[in-house]
Enzyme design. Sequence first.
Site, PDB file in Angstrom:
ATOM      1  N   ARG A  64       4.702   0.096   5.078  1.00 17.13           N
ATOM      2  CA  ARG A  64       5.052   0.545   4.239  1.00 17.13           C
ATOM      3  C   ARG A  64       4.489   1.719   4.113  1.00 17.13           C
ATOM      4  O   ARG A  64       4.245   2.691   3.648  1.00 17.13           O
ATOM      5  CB  ARG A  64       4.231  -0.157   2.505  1.00 17.13           C
ATOM      6  CG  ARG A  64       4.524  -2.038   2.814  1.00 17.13           C
ATOM      7  CD  ARG A  64       4.198  -2.932   2.086  1.00 17.13           C
ATOM      8  NE  ARG A  64       4.349  -2.382   0.467  1.00 17.13           N
ATOM      9  CZ  ARG A  64       4.607  -3.010   0.362  1.00 17.13           C
ATOM     10  NH1 ARG A  64       6.097  -3.583   0.789  1.00 17.13           N
ATOM     11  NH2 ARG A  64       4.733  -2.864  -1.421  1.00 17.13           N
ATOM     12  N   TYR A 122       9.321  -9.824  11.432  1.00 14.92           N
ATOM     13  CA  TYR A 122      10.407  -8.232  12.148  1.00 14.92           C
ATOM     14  C   TYR A 122       9.343  -7.596  13.153  1.00 14.92           C
ATOM     15  O   TYR A 122       8.264  -7.575  12.491  1.00 14.92           O
ATOM     16  CB  TYR A 122      11.376  -8.076  11.217  1.00 14.92           C
ATOM     17  CG  TYR A 122      10.767  -7.503  10.377  1.00 14.92           C
ATOM     18  CD1 TYR A 122      10.275  -6.242   9.974  1.00 14.92           C
ATOM     19  CD2 TYR A 122      10.809  -8.278   8.465  1.00 14.92           C
ATOM     20  CE1 TYR A 122       9.618  -5.896   9.087  1.00 14.92           C
ATOM     21  CE2 TYR A 122       9.636  -7.470   7.731  1.00 14.92           C
ATOM     22  CZ  TYR A 122       9.129  -6.343   7.473  1.00 14.92           C
ATOM     23  OH  TYR A 122       8.887  -6.287   5.995  1.00 14.92           O
ATOM     24  N   ASP A 172       8.124  -1.368 -10.262  1.00 15.37           N
ATOM     25  CA  ASP A 172       7.772  -1.915 -10.930  1.00 15.37           C
ATOM     26  C   ASP A 172       7.197  -1.631 -12.177  1.00 15.37           C
ATOM     27  O   ASP A 172       7.337  -3.141 -13.353  1.00 15.37           O
ATOM     28  CB  ASP A 172       6.319  -2.606 -10.259  1.00 15.37           C
ATOM     29  CG  ASP A 172       7.665  -3.412  -8.966  1.00 15.37           C
ATOM     30  OD1 ASP A 172       8.471  -3.363  -8.925  1.00 15.37           O
ATOM     31  OD2 ASP A 172       6.071  -3.953  -8.148  1.00 15.37           O
TER      32      ASP A 172
HETATM   33  P1  FAD Z   1       3.076   0.254  -7.098  1.00 16.07           P
HETATM   34  O1  FAD Z   1       3.531   0.202  -5.610  1.00 16.07           O
HETATM   35  O2  FAD Z   1       2.229  -0.816  -7.951  1.00 16.07           O
HETATM   36  O3  FAD Z   1       2.411   1.558  -7.297  1.00 16.07           O
HETATM   37  C1  FAD Z   1       1.597   1.796  -8.870  1.00 16.07           C
HETATM   38  C2  FAD Z   1       1.236   2.958  -8.560  1.00 16.07           C
HETATM   39  O4  FAD Z   1       0.298   3.623 -10.373  1.00 16.07           O
HETATM   40  C3  FAD Z   1      -0.254   2.721  -7.449  1.00 16.07           C
HETATM   41  O5  FAD Z   1      -0.730   3.982  -6.958  1.00 16.07           O
HETATM   42  C4  FAD Z   1      -1.788   2.428  -8.560  1.00 16.07           C
HETATM   43  O6  FAD Z   1      -2.304   2.645  -7.965  1.00 16.07           O
HETATM   44  C5  FAD Z   1      -0.671   3.501  -9.236  1.00 16.07           C
HETATM   45  N1  FAD Z   1      -0.926   3.417 -11.132  1.00 16.07           N
HETATM   46  C6  FAD Z   1      -1.559   1.958 -11.891  1.00 16.07           C
HETATM   47  N2  FAD Z   1      -1.832   2.202 -12.971  1.00 16.07           N
HETATM   48  C7  FAD Z   1      -1.621   3.669 -12.568  1.00 16.07           C
HETATM   49  C8  FAD Z   1      -2.893   4.414 -14.025  1.00 16.07           C
HETATM   50  N3  FAD Z   1      -2.855   4.082 -15.281  1.00 16.07           N
HETATM   51  N4  FAD Z   1      -2.524   5.494 -13.938  1.00 16.07           N
HETATM   52  C9  FAD Z   1      -2.476   6.530 -12.502  1.00 16.07           C
HETATM   53  N5  FAD Z   1      -2.061   5.344 -11.817  1.00 16.07           N
HETATM   54  C10 FAD Z   1      -1.988   3.951 -12.069  1.00 16.07           C
HETATM   55  N6  FAD Z   1      10.488  -3.927  -1.731  1.00 16.07           N
HETATM   56  C11 FAD Z   1      11.224  -4.282  -0.979  1.00 16.07           C
HETATM   57  O7  FAD Z   1      12.445  -3.029  -0.830  1.00 16.07           O
HETATM   58  N7  FAD Z   1      11.461  -4.590   0.219  1.00 16.07           N
HETATM   59  C12 FAD Z   1      10.895  -5.319   1.036  1.00 16.07           C
HETATM   60  O8  FAD Z   1      10.720  -5.869   1.500  1.00 16.07           O
HETATM   61  C13 FAD Z   1       9.701  -5.665  -0.382  1.00 16.07           C
HETATM   62  N8  FAD Z   1       8.493  -6.922   0.289  1.00 16.07           N
HETATM   63  C14 FAD Z   1       8.101  -7.287  -0.700  1.00 16.07           C
HETATM   64  C15 FAD Z   1       6.463  -7.952  -0.014  1.00 16.07           C
HETATM   65  C16 FAD Z   1       5.631  -8.566  -0.964  1.00 16.07           C
HETATM   66  C17 FAD Z   1       4.669 -10.017  -0.487  1.00 16.07           C
HETATM   67  C18 FAD Z   1       4.861  -8.167  -2.025  1.00 16.07           C
HETATM   68  C19 FAD Z   1       4.554  -8.315  -2.752  1.00 16.07           C
HETATM   69  C20 FAD Z   1       6.180  -6.992  -1.908  1.00 16.07           C
HETATM   70  C21 FAD Z   1       7.022  -7.000  -1.629  1.00 16.07           C
HETATM   71  N9  FAD Z   1       8.697  -5.868  -2.314  1.00 16.07           N
HETATM   72  C22 FAD Z   1       9.330  -5.016  -1.094  1.00 16.07           C
HETATM   73  C23 FAD Z   1       8.170  -5.489  -3.429  1.00 16.07           C
HETATM   74  C24 FAD Z   1       7.777  -3.598  -3.558  1.00 16.07           C
HETATM   75  O9  FAD Z   1       6.297  -3.707  -2.701  1.00 16.07           O
HETATM   76  C25 FAD Z   1       7.347  -2.837  -5.023  1.00 16.07           C
HETATM   77  O10 FAD Z   1       8.347  -3.080  -5.623  1.00 16.07           O
HETATM   78  C26 FAD Z   1       6.924  -1.988  -4.888  1.00 16.07           C
HETATM   79  O11 FAD Z   1       5.808  -1.663  -4.169  1.00 16.07           O
HETATM   80  C27 FAD Z   1       6.452  -1.078  -6.074  1.00 16.07           C
HETATM   81  O12 FAD Z   1       6.724  -0.038  -6.016  1.00 16.07           O
HETATM   82  P2  FAD Z   1       6.060   1.172  -7.622  1.00 16.07           P
HETATM   83  O13 FAD Z   1       5.883   2.541  -7.064  1.00 16.07           O
HETATM   84  O14 FAD Z   1       7.336   0.723  -8.446  1.00 16.07           O
HETATM   85  O15 FAD Z   1       4.980   0.236  -8.078  1.00 16.07           O
END
Ligand code: FAD
Length: 423
Positions: A109, A216, A293
């Site tokens: 990641r 993996y 997310d």
């Molecule tokens: P996040 O990664 O949650 O990023 C949100 C960001 O916003 C963070 O940096 C946080 O600090 C910041 N933030 C939050 N609130 C605020 C605020 N108020 N002000 C400023 N900044 C803020 N997905 C896949 O595609 N393939 C996989 O194999 C996979 N495996 C997974 C395995 C596990 C065990 C888990 C738990 C998840 C897995 N996922 C996988 C899902 C994936 O990790 C998430 O869907 C993805 O990381 C979401 O990305 P995001 O940027 O939307 O949110």
Amino acid sequence: ATSANPVDVLIVGGGIGGLSAAFALAREGLRVRVLEQAPEFGEVGAGLQIAPNCTRILHDYGLLEEAKSLGVLPKSMVMRDAVDGSELTRLDLVDLERAYGFPYMVIHRSDLHHIFLHACRRVGVDLVTDARVSGYENTASGARVLLADGRADEAGIVIAADGLHSVARRLLVEDEPVNSSYVAYRAAVPIEQVGRDVDLSEVSVHVGPRCHFVHYGLRGGEMLNQVAVFESPKALAGEEDWGTPDELDVAFAATCPEVRAGIPLMWRDRWWRMFDRAPIMTWVEGNIALLGDAAHPPLQYMAQGAIMAIEDGWVLAKHVAARRAEDGAIDWQGALAAYEAVRPEHCRRVLTTARAWGELWHLDGVARLQRNTLLRARDTYDYSFTEWIYGPTALTPEEEPPMFSPIPLDSVDVSDLIGRAEV
Ligand code: FAD
């Protein structure tokens, strides 16, 4: 303001969703700023599976070769029964690449996050840390964000990619994360510490009663990534402190030797309680839009969470580019409407299917045996389970392929369905 320079787009959250969207919009020539609450940009965690619907986008971004050099291209994905270790079904990932034109890749990641961070730097995205957004408001000319430290910032458009606990989502819906009572343990360990023979050409998934185990290779086979997921009895009993390491060993005690051999390697100082949220079909409020997310946190059984986030930014940037006048003015309302016309329905399908897959994977008793029969009957080269996911990301509802699921998605009682299937 967080910075003196005016921008076209503010993105809240510098996870994989926020950074990939920032890159997608900046490469179309937009001025973009990312506001991240943490003191540094980074990702905690281990491996990510990246299916062809995402490697296709990485290729479009010119980032696929870099990702491939850091990741691993496994040759097969094999699902086995966690109790007896027998094979249930497999995907031939070499053939899958031929079928979809792009590879199935696994990558650390933090490596994927770095690729997007560096790509953002190259195209001039303004990257701001220590900026926690606590409020949002639409203005006459765009939208404004309020920071927890009293600062404010504004732009024509605000994209909230602030993850599962999104503050922006409250503008659209009053919901809470849904607790699945499942918890994930992870580990990414140097291969020499593994102490057992592991076939690194495989993505391996063992599915068992109330638990599953994935492993993996990562970083060209230098590391092994493992994920161990189980239902927490303490969560079911309503205890506050659930999913703790004492529950891990018990949860996997009745699994096959291959799985049990992996459990001692799991990190025990950190675990991920698994929540999702019910799908929502409205992601846009005026000049503020949700992404990643924040809009659609899934249970991870489809391994599409980060991928959906990356697809969101790609789709949005395509619609922005298509609605840009010669003087540079963008029809933002048109672009956001086109984004909202296609992405929520796709993500709704993935979220619901992920819940159903979880039910299927974790079956016990007779239902488990029936599931095994169903999966063993699948032809390795039958892609109808995945066709609607791995094909090209739809830009319009008309392009969205029909969905196929071997299980009824409205029903949580999967055993009932399997009972009805002719197996
Ligand atoms: P996040 O990664 O949650 O990023 C949100 C960001 O916003 C963070 O940096 C946080 O600090 C910041 N933030 C939050 N609130 C605020 C605020 N108020 N002000 C400023 N900044 C803020 N997905 C896949 O595609 N393939 C996989 O194999 C996979 N495996 C997974 C395995 C596990 C065990 C888990 C738990 C998840 C897995 N996922 C996988 C899902 C994936 O990790 C998430 O869907 C993805 O990381 C979401 O990305 P995001 O940027 O939307 O949110």
